[in-house]
Design an enzyme around this catalytic site. Structure first.
Site, short mmCIF file in Angstrom:
data_model
loop_
_atom_site.label_atom_id
_atom_site.label_comp_id
_atom_site.label_asym_id
_atom_site.label_seq_id
_atom_site.Cartn_x
_atom_site.Cartn_y
_atom_site.Cartn_z
N ASP A 9 0.89 -1.16 0.00
CA ASP A 9 0.00 0.00 0.00
C ASP A 9 0.94 1.22 0.00
O ASP A 9 2.12 1.10 0.33
CB ASP A 9 -0.87 -0.04 1.27
CG ASP A 9 -1.66 1.23 1.45
OD1 ASP A 9 -2.33 1.64 0.49
OD2 ASP A 9 -1.60 1.82 2.55
N LEU A 10 0.43 2.37 -0.38
CA LEU A 10 1.30 3.55 -0.45
C LEU A 10 1.16 4.44 0.79
O LEU A 10 2.08 4.56 1.60
CB LEU A 10 0.94 4.35 -1.72
CG LEU A 10 1.68 5.68 -1.91
CD1 LEU A 10 3.16 5.46 -2.13
CD2 LEU A 10 1.09 6.44 -3.09
N ASP A 11 -0.03 5.06 0.90
CA ASP A 11 -0.26 6.04 1.97
C ASP A 11 -0.21 5.37 3.34
O ASP A 11 -0.98 4.45 3.60
CB ASP A 11 -1.63 6.71 1.78
CG ASP A 11 -1.71 7.48 0.46
OD1 ASP A 11 -0.70 8.09 0.08
OD2 ASP A 11 -2.78 7.47 -0.18
N THR A 17 1.09 10.40 3.69
CA THR A 17 0.30 11.43 3.02
C THR A 17 -0.98 11.73 3.78
O THR A 17 -1.71 12.64 3.40
CB THR A 17 -0.05 10.98 1.59
OG1 THR A 17 -0.46 9.64 1.68
CG2 THR A 17 1.13 11.12 0.66
N LYS A 45 -8.55 6.31 6.21
CA LYS A 45 -7.34 5.69 5.66
C LYS A 45 -7.70 4.50 4.79
O LYS A 45 -8.47 3.63 5.21
CB LYS A 45 -6.38 5.29 6.78
CG LYS A 45 -5.72 6.49 7.40
CD LYS A 45 -4.64 6.11 8.39
CE LYS A 45 -3.97 7.37 8.91
NZ LYS A 45 -3.03 7.09 9.99
N SER A 114 -2.54 0.44 -4.36
CA SER A 114 -3.03 1.62 -3.64
C SER A 114 -4.37 2.11 -4.19
O SER A 114 -4.62 2.03 -5.38
CB SER A 114 -2.00 2.75 -3.79
OG SER A 114 -2.55 3.98 -3.39
N ALA A 115 -5.19 2.64 -3.29
CA ALA A 115 -6.48 3.21 -3.68
C ALA A 115 -6.30 4.57 -4.34
O ALA A 115 -7.21 5.09 -4.98
CB ALA A 115 -7.37 3.37 -2.45
N LYS A 145 -10.82 -1.12 -1.63
CA LYS A 145 -10.59 -1.95 -0.46
C LYS A 145 -11.76 -1.72 0.50
O LYS A 145 -12.23 -0.59 0.57
CB LYS A 145 -9.27 -1.55 0.23
CG LYS A 145 -8.04 -1.68 -0.66
CD LYS A 145 -6.83 -1.01 -0.01
CE LYS A 145 -5.66 -0.96 -0.97
NZ LYS A 145 -4.49 -0.25 -0.45
N GLU A 169 0.17 -3.34 4.68
CA GLU A 169 -0.98 -2.42 4.78
C GLU A 169 -1.06 -1.75 6.14
O GLU A 169 -0.82 -2.38 7.16
CB GLU A 169 -2.27 -3.22 4.60
CG GLU A 169 -2.93 -3.07 3.26
CD GLU A 169 -3.49 -1.68 2.97
OE1 GLU A 169 -3.56 -0.83 3.88
OE2 GLU A 169 -3.85 -1.45 1.81
N ASP A 170 -1.47 -0.47 6.14
CA ASP A 170 -1.66 0.22 7.43
C ASP A 170 -3.14 0.41 7.75
O ASP A 170 -3.47 0.83 8.86
CB ASP A 170 -0.99 1.61 7.41
CG ASP A 170 -1.73 2.57 6.50
OD1 ASP A 170 -2.06 2.17 5.36
OD2 ASP A 170 -1.99 3.71 6.91
#
Ligand code: BG6
Ligand code: MG
Length: 215
Positions: A9-11, A17, A45, A114-115, A145, A169-170
């Site tokens: 995942d990115l953020d 971010t 998130k 990522s979303a 997600k 994933e966070d």
């Protein structure tokens, strides 16, 4: 089990971010007199842009017209793009680059799941883009997600089975997506919040990939 790929995942996993999303949603809230709290931002998130706006409007008890919604989605994103315009490699979260080095050296393929529809911009600005064999972002999926689509596309795009992939994933919705896709899920953050994950680490600082991934 021999894993072959890591899907990130990115953020909140590679970069933080969330602070920029929070600022942009707060700014937007002034249009309908709503002050978004940090706690509510937590719940956004991993949630897509459209769904985030819908949730905020529900919290604000504001019934917006379709026209207002589409204008606000554009405005929020323009503001967000402005806020991230100066992002640079210093905003890569601690330990991430070292971890990427370790898994690359061990022969793992690396994909993004990522979303965000702004993922490529962020990866370019931070220089992270060079690490990725494949990028699946919000522009390439139709379901957000906790639907597993983003990760399933990552696995198949790399040519692997879901069971050969590890997801980082966070967000709760992201961990759920990984598990729904039959993947190994490593949560980044608070173990209490990410109960469905197979394992949770607070962040990547000092993480030995060979121990975590057992290779
Ligand atoms: C997720 C973030 O990664 O992307 C969410 O956690 C965000 O907060 C979502 O809403 C969509 O991002 P974007 O950049 O397409 O608005
Ligand atoms: Mg995230």
């Amino acid at each position: 089990m021999t894993y072959k790929a890591c899907l990130f995942d990115l953020d909140g996993v590679l970069v933080d971010t969330a602070i920029y999303h929070f600022q942009a949603w707060k700014n937007l809230g002034t249009k309908f007199g709503y002050a978004l709290t940090e706690e509510q931002n937590e719940q956004l998130k991993g949630v897509s842009r459209v769904e985030s706006l819908n949730r905020i409007l529900a919290w604000a008890n504001y019934s917006a017209t379709e026209e207002e919604k589409s204008t606000w989605l554009i405005e929020k994103n323009e503001n967000y793009l402005d806020l991230i315009s100066n992002m640079n490699p210093s905003e890569i979260l601690p330990g991430v680059l070292d971890f990427l080095h370790q898994i690359k050296q061990a022969g793992y393929k690396i994909a993004l799941g990522s979303a965000s529809k702004n993922a490529e911009i962020i990866l370019s600005k931070t220089g992270l883009i060079e690490w990725f064999d494949l990028i699946i972002d919000g522009n390439k999926v139709t379901k957000s997600k906790p639907d597993p689509e983003v990760f399933l596309k990552g696995a198949s795009g790399l040519g692997f089975l879901p069971t050969e992939c590890i997801v980082f994933e966070d967000a709760q919705a992201g961990v759920e997506a990984a598990k729904a896709g039959n993947m190994h899920a490593i949560g980044i953050g608070d173990a209490e919040m990410l109960r469905q994950a197979d394992k949770v680490i607070p962040n990547f600082v000092g993480i030995q990939a060979s121990e975590l991934l057992q290779f």
